[in-house]
Design a protein around this motif. Sequence first.
Motif, PDB file in Angstrom:
ATOM      1  N   THR A   1      36.721  37.999  46.937  1.00 11.53           N
ATOM      2  CA  THR A   1      36.559  38.225  47.987  1.00 11.53           C
ATOM      3  C   THR A   1      37.674  37.156  48.529  1.00 11.53           C
TER       4      THR A   1
ATOM      5  N   CYS B   1      44.364  46.037  39.637  1.00  7.03           N
ATOM      6  CA  CYS B   1      42.807  46.192  40.358  1.00  7.03           C
ATOM      7  C   CYS B   1      42.068  46.241  39.511  1.00  7.03           C
TER       8      CYS B   1
ATOM      9  N   LYS C   1      38.883  45.056  41.411  1.00  9.21           N
ATOM     10  CA  LYS C   1      39.461  45.855  43.524  1.00  9.21           C
ATOM     11  C   LYS C   1      40.067  47.325  42.785  1.00  9.21           C
TER      12      LYS C   1
ATOM     13  N   CYS D   1      45.223  44.889  47.618  1.00  5.61           N
ATOM     14  CA  CYS D   1      43.786  45.877  46.681  1.00  5.61           C
ATOM     15  C   CYS D   1      42.969  45.462  47.593  1.00  5.61           C
TER      16      CYS D   1
ATOM     17  N   ARG E   1      38.598  46.420  48.542  1.00  8.81           N
ATOM     18  CA  ARG E   1      36.945  46.441  47.677  1.00  8.81           C
ATOM     19  C   ARG E   1      36.421  46.467  48.487  1.00  8.81           C
TER      20      ARG E   1
END
Length: 325
Positions: A35, A169, A174, A317, A319
């Motif tokens: 993150t 990704c 992600k 990206c 998530r």
Amino acid sequence: MEMGQGSCCTPGEKRCGCEDGHQGQPFARISTGSTDHMVRLEGGAFLMGTEDGIGYPDDGEGPIREVTLDPFLMDQYAVSNADFATFIEATGHQTDAQKFGYSYVFHLLLSPSQKRTLDMLGRTVMGLEWWYHVEGADWAHPFGPESDITGLENHPATHVSYRDALAYCAWAGKRLPTEAEVEYAARGGLVGKRHAWGDELMPGGKHMCNIFQGKFPEYNSGEDGFVGTAPVDAYEPNNYGLYNMAGNVWEWVFDWWSPDFHITGPRNNPIGPDSGERRVNRGGSYLCHDSYCNRYRVAARTSNTPDSSTGNLGFRCVRDVKSDD
């Protein structure tokens, strides 16, 4: 080779026939990646689309409709050349531009000698003559084989296809954002505004994004500081802390392109049609210009084939949220 027009300022084509007219990779929730440098967005209901008179109704920008999203995290920045280089080193991935041996470069970013040679070879794109088919152009050689990304490490990775973006990704844990997620994020909590910062393109005469100034496509004055790409953290972020949600580079999103699916389609976490031939791009680029293409607006949209790549097309990206995020 089947040529087509990805948008007013991006060439598109079918180079390998992959994913044409069928589902391709299904949508999947992913919540395993880091993150770091991501912003948590709480989702909920928002108004998507526009009925603005300066828009492009044929693109399916309207109608305005209420859409609801689950919480998600989004990269603050587009994936940079430095980020992409780390991915390439870790995986050995070969991009579509590298496989096919060429990509597309805007004419003002080529040297006079390059242009003379390419003109003799007939390497312009019919109908989009400001774009050149350049052999050896790819993410690591953005202007052709003699160029590199030295000094551009913090600029967005370009010459990246939808399929390349998916590969990144997957490596990062992600996924690509949906079109609804991109518009929600770009709006930054503002309701019904034309741009990511409000209704005025240049409030108080201040440049808010990297787009074209001058006479398109002949002359770019670079009044905003850039003729090509800008760093991924250039300009002020929007109210959600996200950078360059307008201009700089078009960004790939998950959805298949349709100008009308959304009219009757789902309004809760929509992911677009089940199949298609082109994937949606969002955000506009350094080539958008009010006299020719004002698709730097938050509701604007365009598309390209999944294996296409150009010098003004990148990605970021997202998530999904876990309980401990």
